[in-house]
Design a protein around this motif. Structure first.
Motif, PDB file in Angstrom:
ATOM      1  N   TRP A 174     -56.220 -55.964  28.499  1.00 11.90           N
ATOM      2  CA  TRP A 174     -55.495 -54.754  28.120  1.00 11.90           C
ATOM      3  C   TRP A 174     -55.717 -54.474  26.637  1.00 11.90           C
ATOM      4  CZ3 TRP A 174     -51.717 -51.812  31.019  1.00 11.90           C
ATOM      5  CH2 TRP A 174     -51.615 -52.208  32.357  1.00 11.90           C
ATOM      6  N   LEU A 175     -56.197 -53.281  26.313  1.00  9.94           N
ATOM      7  CA  LEU A 175     -56.283 -52.862  24.923  1.00  9.94           C
ATOM      8  C   LEU A 175     -54.943 -52.284  24.486  1.00  9.94           C
ATOM      9  CD1 LEU A 175     -59.842 -51.255  24.799  1.00  9.94           C
ATOM     10  CD2 LEU A 175     -59.166 -53.661  24.570  1.00  9.94           C
ATOM     11  N   GLU A 176     -54.865 -51.877  23.224  1.00  6.96           N
ATOM     12  CA  GLU A 176     -53.612 -51.366  22.664  1.00  6.96           C
ATOM     13  C   GLU A 176     -53.052 -50.221  23.508  1.00  6.96           C
ATOM     14  OE1 GLU A 176     -51.632 -52.043  19.820  1.00  6.96           O
ATOM     15  OE2 GLU A 176     -52.677 -53.962  19.913  1.00  6.96           O
ATOM     16  N   PRO A 177     -51.722 -50.180  23.681  1.00  8.72           N
ATOM     17  CA  PRO A 177     -51.110 -49.136  24.507  1.00  8.72           C
ATOM     18  C   PRO A 177     -50.898 -47.837  23.738  1.00  8.72           C
ATOM     19  CG  PRO A 177     -49.412 -50.565  23.673  1.00  8.72           C
ATOM     20  CD  PRO A 177     -50.721 -51.124  23.157  1.00  8.72           C
ATOM     21  N   SER A 178     -50.719 -46.767  24.484  1.00  8.37           N
ATOM     22  CA  SER A 178     -50.335 -45.490  23.894  1.00  8.37           C
ATOM     23  C   SER A 178     -48.816 -45.361  23.930  1.00  8.37           C
ATOM     24  CB  SER A 178     -50.962 -44.337  24.684  1.00  8.37           C
ATOM     25  OG  SER A 178     -50.384 -44.284  25.990  1.00  8.37           O
ATOM     26  N   VAL A 231     -35.557 -29.575  28.762  1.00  8.50           N
ATOM     27  CA  VAL A 231     -35.176 -30.525  27.715  1.00  8.50           C
ATOM     28  C   VAL A 231     -34.943 -31.881  28.365  1.00  8.50           C
ATOM     29  CG1 VAL A 231     -33.545 -31.067  25.876  1.00  8.50           C
ATOM     30  CG2 VAL A 231     -34.074 -28.668  26.410  1.00  8.50           C
ATOM     31  N   VAL A 232     -35.670 -32.890  27.919  1.00  8.36           N
ATOM     32  CA  VAL A 232     -35.606 -34.228  28.506  1.00  8.36           C
ATOM     33  C   VAL A 232     -34.555 -35.061  27.783  1.00  8.36           C
ATOM     34  CG1 VAL A 232     -36.901 -36.358  28.946  1.00  8.36           C
ATOM     35  CG2 VAL A 232     -38.011 -34.129  29.243  1.00  8.36           C
ATOM     36  N   MET A 233     -33.713 -35.716  28.539  1.00  3.30           N
ATOM     37  CA  MET A 233     -32.692 -36.595  27.968  1.00  3.30           C
ATOM     38  C   MET A 233     -33.302 -37.951  27.597  1.00  3.30           C
ATOM     39  SD  MET A 233     -29.946 -34.681  28.155  1.00  3.30           S
ATOM     40  CE  MET A 233     -31.090 -33.297  27.853  1.00  3.30           C
ATOM     41  N   GLU A 234     -32.979 -38.437  26.422  1.00  2.64           N
ATOM     42  CA  GLU A 234     -33.478 -39.741  25.991  1.00  2.64           C
ATOM     43  C   GLU A 234     -32.755 -40.860  26.743  1.00  2.64           C
ATOM     44  OE1 GLU A 234     -33.364 -42.695  22.076  1.00  2.64           O
ATOM     45  OE2 GLU A 234     -32.743 -40.589  21.886  1.00  2.64           O
ATOM     46  N   ASP A 235     -33.525 -41.822  27.214  1.00  2.76           N
ATOM     47  CA  ASP A 235     -32.963 -43.018  27.855  1.00  2.76           C
ATOM     48  C   ASP A 235     -32.613 -44.004  26.748  1.00  2.76           C
ATOM     49  OD1 ASP A 235     -32.311 -45.169  29.470  1.00  2.76           O
ATOM     50  OD2 ASP A 235     -34.376 -45.593  30.047  1.00  2.76           O
ATOM     51  N   ASP A 236     -31.482 -43.791  26.092  1.00  8.10           N
ATOM     52  CA  ASP A 236     -31.162 -44.525  24.873  1.00  8.10           C
ATOM     53  C   ASP A 236     -30.761 -45.974  25.125  1.00  8.10           C
ATOM     54  OD1 ASP A 236     -29.008 -42.864  25.977  1.00  8.10           O
ATOM     55  OD2 ASP A 236     -27.713 -43.734  24.454  1.00  8.10           O
ATOM     56  N   ARG A 237     -30.594 -46.371  26.376  1.00 13.18           N
ATOM     57  CA  ARG A 237     -30.321 -47.781  26.678  1.00 13.18           C
ATOM     58  C   ARG A 237     -31.494 -48.446  27.410  1.00 13.18           C
ATOM     59  NH1 ARG A 237     -23.830 -47.924  28.365  1.00 13.18           N
ATOM     60  NH2 ARG A 237     -23.092 -46.970  26.410  1.00 13.18           N
ATOM     61  N   ASN A 238     -32.604 -47.750  27.453  1.00 11.14           N
ATOM     62  CA  ASN A 238     -33.838 -48.305  28.041  1.00 11.14           C
ATOM     63  C   ASN A 238     -33.624 -48.840  29.457  1.00 11.14           C
ATOM     64  OD1 ASN A 238     -35.706 -47.892  25.836  1.00 11.14           O
ATOM     65  ND2 ASN A 238     -34.591 -49.498  24.747  1.00 11.14           N
ATOM     66  N   VAL A 239     -33.020 -48.017  30.296  1.00 11.31           N
ATOM     67  CA  VAL A 239     -32.767 -48.416  31.682  1.00 11.31           C
ATOM     68  C   VAL A 239     -34.035 -48.314  32.523  1.00 11.31           C
ATOM     69  CG1 VAL A 239     -31.527 -47.802  33.787  1.00 11.31           C
ATOM     70  CG2 VAL A 239     -30.333 -47.820  31.591  1.00 11.31           C
ATOM     71  N   PHE A 240     -34.766 -47.214  32.362  1.00  8.53           N
ATOM     72  CA  PHE A 240     -35.929 -46.988  33.202  1.00  8.53           C
ATOM     73  C   PHE A 240     -37.109 -47.829  32.714  1.00  8.53           C
ATOM     74  CE2 PHE A 240     -33.875 -42.618  33.523  1.00  8.53           C
ATOM     75  CZ  PHE A 240     -33.225 -42.934  34.703  1.00  8.53           C
ATOM     76  N   PRO A 241     -37.919 -48.338  33.633  1.00  8.54           N
ATOM     77  CA  PRO A 241     -39.097 -49.112  33.214  1.00  8.54           C
ATOM     78  C   PRO A 241     -40.029 -48.271  32.348  1.00  8.54           C
ATOM     79  CG  PRO A 241     -38.706 -49.322  35.581  1.00  8.54           C
ATOM     80  CD  PRO A 241     -37.799 -48.230  35.092  1.00  8.54           C
ATOM     81  N   HIS A 242     -40.733 -48.941  31.468  1.00  6.42           N
ATOM     82  CA  HIS A 242     -41.723 -48.253  30.637  1.00  6.42           C
ATOM     83  C   HIS A 242     -43.072 -48.266  31.348  1.00  6.42           C
ATOM     84  CE1 HIS A 242     -39.193 -47.632  27.148  1.00  6.42           C
ATOM     85  NE2 HIS A 242     -38.729 -48.855  27.317  1.00  6.42           N
ATOM     86  N   TYR A 243     -43.677 -47.099  31.422  1.00  8.29           N
ATOM     87  CA  TYR A 243     -44.994 -46.955  32.020  1.00  8.29           C
ATOM     88  C   TYR A 243     -45.949 -46.409  30.964  1.00  8.29           C
ATOM     89  CZ  TYR A 243     -42.869 -47.711  36.607  1.00  8.29           C
ATOM     90  OH  TYR A 243     -42.208 -48.247  37.687  1.00  8.29           O
ATOM     91  N   ASN A 244     -46.172 -47.213  29.921  1.00  9.77           N
ATOM     92  CA  ASN A 244     -47.099 -46.802  28.872  1.00  9.77           C
ATOM     93  C   ASN A 244     -48.537 -46.937  29.344  1.00  9.77           C
ATOM     94  OD1 ASN A 244     -44.589 -48.109  27.259  1.00  9.77           O
ATOM     95  ND2 ASN A 244     -45.453 -46.387  26.139  1.00  9.77           N
ATOM     96  N   ALA A 245     -49.322 -45.907  29.106  1.00  8.15           N
ATOM     97  CA  ALA A 245     -50.730 -45.935  29.492  1.00  8.15           C
ATOM     98  C   ALA A 245     -51.541 -46.713  28.460  1.00  8.15           C
ATOM     99  CB  ALA A 245     -51.279 -44.521  29.612  1.00  8.15           C
ATOM    100  N   ALA A 246     -52.437 -47.570  28.948  1.00 10.19           N
ATOM    101  CA  ALA A 246     -53.312 -48.358  28.080  1.00 10.19           C
ATOM    102  C   ALA A 246     -54.636 -48.587  28.796  1.00 10.19           C
ATOM    103  CB  ALA A 246     -52.672 -49.700  27.732  1.00 10.19           C
TER     104      ALA A 246
END
Length: 317
Positions: free
Chosen positions: A134-138, A241-256
């Motif tokens: 895996w290279l650096e994520p976006s 307008v997207v609501m921020e997930d300020d408690r990080n409940v949803f999994p992160h799907y960062n593309a890399a």
């Protein structure tokens, strides 16, 4: 979240891996690929079949072309398993993948890692034994969110899921949800969100429907909040307008970028070519590019090429 439409055993019959055609873009180095460090390389690029993946696969392939490589285009493989296994087995050399998908679906973990950087590190370290680097994520993070139209945003002013929870507590009638059936039942969906934020939204105020209808209903105010994917082009085109997930409940799907490790050992310049591109990818960029395809009807490959040229990463001709 990303449904497995092609079983691993189908790889024996190719699962789309036997198809492909050479990329023939007339491109040369811009800010990347100078000196053509991939000259002489024969590289196969893969992706899944949905819009964002088609664009990311084309971006990668065009970048390799500009750096001197001959590129075989095997983007658009149905489901997650096919493209994943293509890179792991060496049938393809590279593609863009999502950290959350790898951690939960491919590597079999039950719970996501809350911090996106730590999630990427965990996936990177675990996947090395599978021959995948895996290279650096976006910062492009294609995950769940709640979104509202501009009129409701002006009326209620919520910016985070904590704000939504507070609104549900103080003005219960103000909060209505439009969600998919899957999201309504997944532990990393509505149940987990309600539990983490202390929301108590009765079933009578939660409507279940198909994804496409959700965006339309939210845009028209038929529900206060609609379940969306954070990089979907309709978020931008419908001015949601997207609501921020300020408690990080949803999994992160960062593309890399994921690269077959043997390929990377042979062609280490792949890292220096892809890192500057990946750094430019974020949710705003993804929404804009996805909308060009899904809303305006443009070709994903052309959208990718136009963006690379616009950013000065490659040059045409």
């Amino acid at each position: 979240m990303r449904r497995l439409l092609c079983l691993a055993v189908a790889l024996a019959s190719g699962c789309g891996l036997t198809s492909g055609s050479p990329m023939v873009d007339d491109v040369r180095p811009g800010s990347i690929g100078r000196g053509e460090p991939l000259k002489g390389a024969d590289l196969t690029v893969t992706s899944k079949e949905f819009t964002e993946q088609l664009i990311l696969g084309a971006i990668m392939g065009i970048a390799f072309e500009a750096a001197g490589a001959n590129v075989l285009d095997r983007t658009g493989i149905q489901g997650s398993v096919g493209s994943r296994e293509a890179v792991r087995s060496g049938q393809a050399d590279a593609g863009y993948e999502y950290t959350g998908t790898a951690w939960i679906t491919y590597l079999g973990n039950g719970k996501p890692v809350p911090d996106p950087r730590q999630q990427w590190r965990a996936v990177r370290d675990a996947d090395l034994r599978n021959g995948v680097t895996w290279l650096e994520p976006s910062s492009l993070d294609n995950t769940y969110a709640l979104a509202m139209n501009q009129a409701n945003f002006t009326k209620y002013g919520t910016r985070t899921l904590s704000d939504v929870a507070e609104l549900a507590r103080t003005h219960p009638g103000a909060v209505t949800l439009c969600v998919e059936g899957e999201f309504a039942n997944r532990e990393d969906g509505l149940p987990g969100m309600e539990r983490a934020y202390g929301m108590n939204i009765p079933p009578s105020r939660t409507a279940r429907m198909d994804t496409g209808i959700i965006y339309t209903r939210a845009a028209k105010g038929g529900c206060t909040y609609g379940e969306v994917f954070t990089t979907d082009g309709r978020v931008k085109s419908m001015n949601l307008v997207v609501m921020e997930d300020d408690r990080n409940v949803f999994p992160h799907y960062n593309a890399a970028p994921v690269i077959n490790t043997r390929t990377l050992e042979e062609w280490p310049a792949i890292t220096e070519i892809l890192d500057p591109i990946t750094k430019k990818l974020n949710n705003s960029v993804a929404r804009t590019l996805n909308a060009k395809v899904d809303v305006d009807g443009e070709d994903p490959h052309q959208v990718a090429l136009d963006w690379l040229v616009q950013e000065g990463l490659v040059r045409e001709g």
